[in-house]
Design an enzyme around this catalytic site. Structure first.
Site, mmCIF file in Angstrom:
data_model
loop_
_atom_site.group_PDB
_atom_site.id
_atom_site.type_symbol
_atom_site.label_atom_id
_atom_site.label_comp_id
_atom_site.label_asym_id
_atom_site.label_seq_id
_atom_site.Cartn_x
_atom_site.Cartn_y
_atom_site.Cartn_z
ATOM 1 N N ARG A 199 0.806 -1.150 0.145
ATOM 2 C CA ARG A 199 -0.123 -0.056 -0.128
ATOM 3 C C ARG A 199 0.768 1.265 0.022
ATOM 4 O O ARG A 199 0.343 2.383 -0.024
ATOM 5 C CB ARG A 199 -0.947 0.089 1.240
ATOM 6 C CG ARG A 199 -1.806 -1.214 1.130
ATOM 7 C CD ARG A 199 -2.959 -1.181 2.117
ATOM 8 N NE ARG A 199 -4.041 -2.066 2.001
ATOM 9 C CZ ARG A 199 -3.766 -3.368 2.738
ATOM 10 N NH1 ARG A 199 -2.912 -3.527 3.701
ATOM 11 N NH2 ARG A 199 -4.601 -4.482 2.447
ATOM 12 N N VAL A 200 2.197 1.251 0.238
ATOM 13 C CA VAL A 200 3.001 2.464 -0.052
ATOM 14 C C VAL A 200 3.457 2.395 -1.403
ATOM 15 O O VAL A 200 3.438 3.527 -2.004
ATOM 16 C CB VAL A 200 4.183 2.030 0.804
ATOM 17 C CG1 VAL A 200 5.316 3.251 0.390
ATOM 18 C CG2 VAL A 200 3.745 1.835 2.141
#
Length: 587
Positions: free
Chosen positions: A447-448
């Site tokens: 999710r980064v």
């Protein structure tokens, strides 16, 4: 019933009878403390060479005021421990502390063991005990308060409880459970309480820290932006991990989860990252093998291993990840970068479930207690990239979770997936087909995203994930097709070549420039005419060719961490030259 009726008597233990002045001082102290006249009884005790001990029985409970020489020295030792001295300044600090130190009449609550068994002790008579306070049993065994009730407390034991019997006394220490921490823990193998188990010299601690501490606040954090390179091409290219991130490694047993985590530790050599590997509920032989691997590759120079093996009591397996996190926070708060592996949190949850059921807590889904989500959220939320005002340190967490039959929708996996910043899903079918690391590209995510990638990797990775997704979709469809046209065959061959490119042997670490060269060559169809089975040999030969013929490219990428268009074009040209000359002749 009045307070006076509840107090039966006060016993004064000392070697000689007290003088009238001494006796009057004690009676005045009791009257001021309990607002009542209390009969004082002297009890001869020759073991108390200097000082005295006062015991007050009240409502079936016992309060102790220990003014013996040994107790006063213990008070001094506790005061010094709270100051957390280092070895260099301990002598002047002791002198300064003794000069300014005044002993206090500290009340000690003495409880009584009601029941004991399976690593749990139930104690009555400690109404002021606090959650996670350390209790000391008469046999020397230590325990931690885990359950608070109106008339009793539940305590988990940190050692074999066979020496504890019902009716034996229990003493409060007033200290919250914690472990010693310090720089000397680097390179060592310790248990969940911080005691060395590698048969080497004792560890000198810098300070003592509580197992539990609040997670850094939002204002104390920075966005994740620095790459935590794993050396694994499939991860660094498609599911990048950044300093301060929490990336879950999930999959069935024997799918390479631990190997992936260990390879990530190996890749931190020379990168000023302190690594902590927490082994929870594993066989001692498995932990020994992991330590041997870390030593063989020189990784123990910057790694601490915390082991709570399968033979250790459930309370030690429960506190092990918090011990590792506490040690990691010590370094993070000093501005250092930390990588911590929790292997694995499934066994941690099982240990906590066992303790909770023994403490008679109400079971919920899959018999886990209602606070099982909080168990892991308060652990993983402590990982962060701190702001510059807080020193800029970071702690990156790679928790491992084991699934059964690939079920990622079970209770513990879904809980931890919702806490972490992404997951790397290792699939059993891929593993046994030879695709290792067996990463399922469709179910894995970071999710980064590209925020944790270098500019060179961003430029090199291109449409890799999209190409692989199209290949897998086409591969499923083509199982039902007959003859394939030439374009489709080329597309399938290209996709298979990419899958073989992502294969890496265990402990085979790729540097940033090696990954960039391989991705640039593959995504520009340099390997189009190479059969998928020959891709591993091709990529090793290609990297050797670049090292001999164009080593300046690797130096440029490592120095600037960028991939400029002209450099990218040069990589493609050199790779084509290798494919058309060296590789073609070798075939």
């Amino acid at each position: 019933m009045t307070e006076k009726d509840l107090i039966t008597r006060a016993l004064l233990f000392c070697a000689d009878p007290p003088s009238e002045r001494h006796k009057r001082q004690i009676i005045d102290f009791l009257k001021d403390k309990y607002q009542s006249d209390i009969p004082l009884v002297w009890v001869e005790d020759k073991s108390i060479k200097n000082g005295f001990r006062l015991e007050v029985e009240k409502d079936g409970q016992k309060s102790v005021y220990d003014w013996s020489l040994e107790a006063r020295l213990n008070q001094l030792k506790e005061d010094l421990r709270r100051l957390s001295p280092s070895v260099d300044n301990i002598i002047p600090l002791i002198k300064e502390t003794i000069r300014n130190w005044t002993p206090k009449a500290m009340e000690q609550e003495i409880g009584t063991v009601l029941t004991v068994g399976d690593g749990i002790a139930t104690v009555k008579g400690l109404p002021n005990a606090s959650y996670q306070e350390i209790l000391l049993f008469s046999s020397g065994i230590r325990g931690m308060v885990q359950e608070l009730k109106n008339d009793e407390v539940g305590c988990i034991l940190f050692d074999d409880g066979s020496s504890i019997a019902a009716g034996s006394p229990v003493k409060r220490t007033g200290r919250t459970a914690g472990i010693p921490v310090g720089r000397d823990f680097i390179g060592r193998v310790v248990d969940a309480l911080g005691n060395p188990i590698d048969k080497e010299e004792p560890i000198t601690a810098d300070e003592y820290r509580s197992l539990e501490s609040p997670a850094p606040s939002i204002t104390d954090r920075k966005p994740v932006y620095r790459p935590m390179e794993t050396g694994i091409l499939a991860i660094d290219s498609m599911f990048p991990i950044g300093h301060g991130q929490r990336e879950l490694i999930i999959g069935d047993r024997q799918t390479g989860k631990t190997s992936l985590a260990v390879d990530t530790i190996l890749n931190q050599k020379g990168k000023d990252v302190i690594c902590i590997y927490v082994a929870i509920g594993q066989k001692a032989s498995t932990v020994a093998q992991t330590v041997h691997t870390l030593r063989r590759f020189g990784a123990m120079e910057y790694t601490t291993v915390i082991s709570a093996s399968a033979s250790d009591p459930a309370p030690l397996q429960y506190i092990a990840p918090y011990s590792g996190c506490t040690l990691g926070e010590y370094f993070m708060n000093k501005g250092r970068s930390v990588l911590i592996i929790y292997d694995d949190l499934t066994k941690h949850a099982v240990a906590y479930r066992s303790l909770s059921l023994l403490l008679e807590r109400s079971p919920g889904r899959e018999a886990y207690p209602g606070d099982i989500f909080f168990l892991h959220s308060r652990l993983l939320e402590r990982s962060a990239q701190l702001s510059d005002e807080k020193g800029g340190g970071s702690m990156t967490a790679l928790p491992i979770v084991e699934t059964k039959a690939g079920d990622i929708s079970a209770y513990i996996p879904t809980n931890i997936i919702s806490i972490t910043d992404g997951q790397i899903y290792l699939e059993k079918d891929l593993f046994f087909s030879g695709q290792r690391p067996a990463i399922n590209i469709g179910l894995s995510v970071s999710r980064v995203g590209s925020n944790a990638q270098t500019k060179a990797m961003k430029a090199a990775v291109g449409s890799l994930r999209l190409d692989l997704a199209q290949f897998q979709e086409m591969e499923v469809f083509m199982q039902f097709a007959g003859d394939l046209d030439e374009m489709t065959q080329k597309q399938l061959s290209y996709g298979q070549g990419l899958m073989y490119l992502l294969r890496q042997e265990k402990h085979e670490i790729l540097t940033l420039y090696e990954q960039v060269i391989l991705l640039t060559a593959a995504l520009n169809r340099v390997m189009q005419d190479v059969s998928p089975e020959d891709v591993p040999d091709f990529k090793h030969g290609l990297l050797e060719y670049f090292e001999k013929q164009a080593s300046y490219i690797s130096r440029e990428i490592e120095k600037t961490r960028e991939l400029k268009p002209e450099l990218k074009e040069e990589i493609v040209n050199i790779a084509r030259k290798y494919a058309n000359t060296v590789w073609h002749k070798a075939r």
